[in-house]
Design a protein around this motif. Structure first.
Motif, mmCIF file in Angstrom:
data_model
loop_
_atom_site.group_PDB
_atom_site.id
_atom_site.type_symbol
_atom_site.label_atom_id
_atom_site.label_comp_id
_atom_site.label_asym_id
_atom_site.label_seq_id
_atom_site.Cartn_x
_atom_site.Cartn_y
_atom_site.Cartn_z
ATOM 1 N N LYS A 1 0.836 -1.203 0.000
ATOM 2 C CA LYS A 1 0.000 0.000 0.000
ATOM 3 C C LYS A 1 0.867 1.247 0.000
ATOM 4 O O LYS A 1 1.998 1.242 0.479
ATOM 5 C CB LYS A 1 -0.967 -0.002 1.181
ATOM 6 N N GLU B 1 -7.270 -7.984 -5.211
ATOM 7 C CA GLU B 1 -8.125 -6.799 -5.214
ATOM 8 C C GLU B 1 -7.304 -5.541 -4.974
ATOM 9 O O GLU B 1 -6.223 -5.592 -4.397
ATOM 10 C CB GLU B 1 -9.243 -6.913 -4.176
ATOM 11 N N PHE C 1 -7.652 -1.673 -3.295
ATOM 12 C CA PHE C 1 -8.467 -0.995 -2.285
ATOM 13 C C PHE C 1 -7.966 0.427 -2.069
ATOM 14 O O PHE C 1 -6.827 0.754 -2.371
ATOM 15 C CB PHE C 1 -8.469 -1.780 -0.965
ATOM 16 N N SER D 1 -12.050 0.385 1.644
ATOM 17 C CA SER D 1 -12.923 -0.433 0.813
ATOM 18 C C SER D 1 -12.314 -1.806 0.605
ATOM 19 O O SER D 1 -11.134 -2.022 0.851
ATOM 20 C CB SER D 1 -13.121 0.238 -0.541
ATOM 21 N N GLY D 2 -13.111 -2.745 0.103
ATOM 22 C CA GLY D 2 -12.622 -4.089 -0.219
ATOM 23 C C GLY D 2 -12.598 -4.994 0.985
ATOM 24 O O GLY D 2 -12.812 -4.580 2.112
ATOM 25 N N ASN E 1 -9.491 -4.210 3.687
ATOM 26 C CA ASN E 1 -9.498 -3.018 4.531
ATOM 27 C C ASN E 1 -10.907 -2.463 4.660
ATOM 28 O O ASN E 1 -11.117 -1.264 4.573
ATOM 29 C CB ASN E 1 -8.558 -1.977 3.911
ATOM 30 N N ASN E 2 -11.923 -3.325 4.872
ATOM 31 C CA ASN E 2 -13.308 -2.872 4.858
ATOM 32 C C ASN E 2 -13.833 -2.479 6.224
ATOM 33 O O ASN E 2 -14.964 -2.058 6.348
ATOM 34 C CB ASN E 2 -14.218 -3.956 4.260
#
Length: 164
Positions: free
Chosen positions: A70, A114, A116, A145-146, A149-150
């Motif tokens: 990230k 994914e 995010f 999101s996702g 990390n939702n």
């Protein structure tokens, strides 16, 4: 009442400004921690003023179920406590990518990827040594999101940075 409010605002602003200490123009190093696994981040700080800075971190996280990286950007305000000790708060966000490697039972295999995005806050304390070394301990709540990390995640990390 308006004049009193304006006067209080000026006094508070002056108080924060008088506590400010000049921060390093640039600092680069590593930030060790993790919320969903263990990892490290390459961390860069750039001073934007006497007590404001931009921090950019590129990190990776992994455990037995996923590998992730990230990119985080934070705007921070820094105040001197005493001597070389500073405390800071910040706000920002970032984006990342995660690759899952999960096994369910004995036969089922779920391999998924994914991208995010997330928002982050930041609060911490740091010590500025007489040599060009900065050590910091910070707490970074993140929400995004996702599947990775939702929900609200908490990242606690130790950072070592070279100042120049």
């Amino acid at each position: 009442m308006k004049k009193l409010l304006i006067a209080v605002c000026f006094i508070v602003a002056f108080g924060f400004q008088s506590q400010a200490q000049s921060i390093a123009e640039h600092a680069i190093g590593l930030r060790f921690g993790g919320n969903n696994g263990y990892g490290a981040e390459i961390s860069y700080q750039n001073a934007l003023g006497d007590n404001n800075r931009l921090e950019i971190d590129l990190g990776w996280r992994n455990n037995d179920r996923f590998d992730a990286f990230k990119l985080t950007g934070l705007y921070q305000w820094v105040w001197n406590i005493e001597g070389g000790f500073n405390w800071f708060v910040g706000v920002g966000g970032g984006l990342g990518s995660v690759s899952y490697d999960e096994r369910y039972g004995n036969d089922d295999f779920n391999d998924d990827n994914e991208v995010f995005i997330f928002g982050a806050g930041n609060i911490g304390i740091e010590y500025n040594f007489n040599i060009p070394l900065l050590i910091a301990l910070d707490f970074r709540p993140e929400i995004g999101s996702g599947n990775y990390n939702n929900d609200l995640d908490f990242d606690i990390a130790l950072a070592l940075r070279y100042q120049f």
